[in-house]
Design an enzyme around this catalytic site. Structure first.
Site, mmCIF file in Angstrom:
data_model
loop_
_atom_site.group_PDB
_atom_site.id
_atom_site.type_symbol
_atom_site.label_atom_id
_atom_site.label_comp_id
_atom_site.label_asym_id
_atom_site.label_seq_id
_atom_site.Cartn_x
_atom_site.Cartn_y
_atom_site.Cartn_z
ATOM 1 N N ASN A 1 1.403 -8.633 -10.675
ATOM 2 C CA ASN A 1 0.121 -7.372 -10.366
ATOM 3 C C ASN A 1 0.575 -5.884 -11.209
ATOM 4 O O ASN A 1 1.912 -5.570 -10.964
ATOM 5 C CB ASN A 1 -0.010 -6.898 -8.903
ATOM 6 N N ALA B 1 -6.718 -5.453 -10.309
ATOM 7 C CA ALA B 1 -7.470 -4.545 -9.171
ATOM 8 C C ALA B 1 -8.222 -3.580 -10.091
ATOM 9 O O ALA B 1 -9.546 -3.820 -10.300
ATOM 10 C CB ALA B 1 -6.374 -3.640 -8.430
ATOM 11 N N CYS C 1 0.709 -1.231 0.107
ATOM 12 C CA CYS C 1 -0.012 0.141 -0.024
ATOM 13 C C CYS C 1 1.070 1.209 0.138
ATOM 14 O O CYS C 1 1.666 1.481 0.910
ATOM 15 C CB CYS C 1 -0.989 -0.173 1.228
#
Length: 484
Positions: A208, A232, A108
């Protein structure tokens, strides 16, 4: 049963999952996970949960995990953010019976993660991370996994991944961007970093970044050699991404709302999902954006979706043969498709554009009819201006405050120490001093307490004297009564 590790864990427990829905705060809730699974997703993560809150708050556990139990929602990985080994393990122990693995968030990049000291802002603290993963690997009955961001240097990223593997990480998800690459600065994810990590470790690796279509998934797996691909943003704009389909937006919305009726979630989550799904259509029908924002119930949101469907179907009926999508889109706006995040220069240009020939308008480019300044105020600021016409947003007109010598917060104008109230309170308490400016009277109260203590013997003497006089008076009165 013995705890499976590495490739055995991926093949048997995760069923060799290739298509993965990422952990997304307030977005990868149960209803959305079920929708994604119906359309090709093979593995899902919960939204990031705060380990410390999860340990201390039973309601938080209930709302975010315990109430979301559903047989269809497996395999499932629960993700935590944490910076304390003991707290992380305590939280994981409370969650391990509801999932196939526990994931530590090391990716994050947001400001809240910087303030809380977790996520990607732990990536330089290798000793702490080693301790956290090692302890979790020893104590938990399910495997521990990690999701990381890369360093600018490939060599350092590889060493980082190897350290996590050695500590006990059984599956690694690598987001091919650095922690500085976010928002308009996101840029392109580096598959080269991911490829280097895949070659250097002997555990399953998920990639990702840069996933917009199913063809991107296949290309990424081919070029990097990873075992699975996580999505995402791509998943939020098209939940059927892993099916290789691009359905119409109202079809996905109707299905999602049906699931939400069965597995309720906060209305804010639903609204946020539809802003993503309808992103391109809302550039054309701006009024629907306002209606969606004002909707207070699921029925209200369903009515907005019905209105959107009718408008789009009418547009399709009036479409000319051979007409191309407008605004540079690969498909017409009513089709689920990725949103390409503009860079800083493009974003600035977009914000200064009030519209185009096809009625497409920038997200923040809203008209200010009063003064004709459509390029200065965002939608949020325009609302504030309506509530308070005298409000201004020019930084140069903001009042300047002198800063506290310790922390940088505004200091008190009458503070004797030239500090903010928090720092002043600590110093005044430590030095037993007064600060009338902040209403802190530690010295005065201390002196009063000393005076009160020193005056106690005198007070006791006076009390004893008064008590003796009362007893003597009572005795005299009794004698007089006897005589009479």
């Amino acid at each position: 049963m013995p705890k499976l590790q590495g490739f055995e864990f991926w093949r048997n427990t995760l069923r060799g999952a290739h298509y993965v829905v990422a952990p997304m705060v307030d977005q990868s809730e149960l209803a959305w996970r079920l929708l994604s699974r119906r359309h090709g997703a093979q593995l899902c993560y919960t939204p990031m949960l705060h380990a410390q809150v999860f340990v201390r708050d039973a309601n938080y556990r209930k709302e975010n995990l315990y109430c979301d139990v559903c047989p269809e929602d497996r395999p499932l990985i629960v993700q935590f953010c944490a910076n304390d080994p003991e707290v992380f393990v305590q939280a994981a122990l409370l969650a391990q019976d509801y999932c196939e693995a526990i994931d530590l968030n090391l990716g994050c990049p947001q400001m809240i993660a910087k303030r809380g000291h977790y996520g990607a802002f732990l990536q330089e603290e290798w000793a702490l991370l080693q301790k956290m993963i090692l302890l979790a690997h020893e104590k938990l009955s399910v495997p521990i996994t990690c999701k990381i961001r890369v360093f600018p240097e490939i060599d350092k990223t590889v060493k980082y991944a190897q350290l996590l593997e050695k500590a006990g990480c059984q599956l690694l998800t690598v987001h091919g961007r650095t922690k500085e690459q976010k928002g308009s600065l996101a840029g392109v994810a580096s598959w080269e970093h991911i490829k280097a990590v895949r070659k250097a470790v002997s555990i399953p690796v998920f990639a990702n970044g840069n996933i917009q279509y199913l063809s991107d998934v296949e290309e990424c797996m081919q070029k990097t050699g990873v075992h699975g691909v996580m999505s995402a943003e791509g998943n939020l704009h098209n939940p059927a991404l892993f099916e290789g389909r691009n359905p119409v937006v109202w079809e996905m919305t109707e299905e999602y709302l049906e699931i939400v009726h069965q597995y309720p979630c906060p209305l804010s989550y639903v609204r946020a999902h539809l802003f993503k799904l309808w992103h391109h259509t809302l550039q054309v029908y701006q009024q629907l954006r306002e209606e969606l924002a004002k909707a207070k119930t699921l029925k209200g949101i369903a009515d907005v979706n019905r209105d959107l469907k009718l408008r789009c179907q009418e547009e399709i009926a009036n479409q000319k043969e051979g007409e191309e999508p407008k605004g540079g889109l690969p498909f017409f706006h009513w089709i689920c498709q990725p949103y390409i995040r503009p860079g800083p220069k493009e974003l600035c240009k977009e914000n200064r554009t009030s519209g185009s020939e096809g009625g497409m308008r920038g997200k923040r480019a809203l008209e200010d009819e009063d003064d004709g300044n459509s390029d200065t105020l965002s939608k949020n600021k325009q609302k504030k201006k309506l509530r308070n016409p005298n409000k201004h947003f020019d930084p140069s007109l903001k009042p300047k405050y002198a800063k506290c010598d310790h922390c940088g917060n505004p200091k008190g104008n009458k503070c004797v120490f030239n500090l903010c109230r928090g720092c002043c309170k600590k110093r005044a308490f430590k030095e037993i001093a007064d600060c009338p400016g902040h209403g802190l009277l530690f010295k005065t109260k201390y002196e009063k307490s000393l005076l009160w203590k020193s005056g106690q013997p005198e007070m006791q003497k006076i009390e004893r004297t008064q008590k003796g006089d009362v007893e003597e008076t009572a005795g005299l009165k009794e004698g007089i009564d006897t005589v009479l």
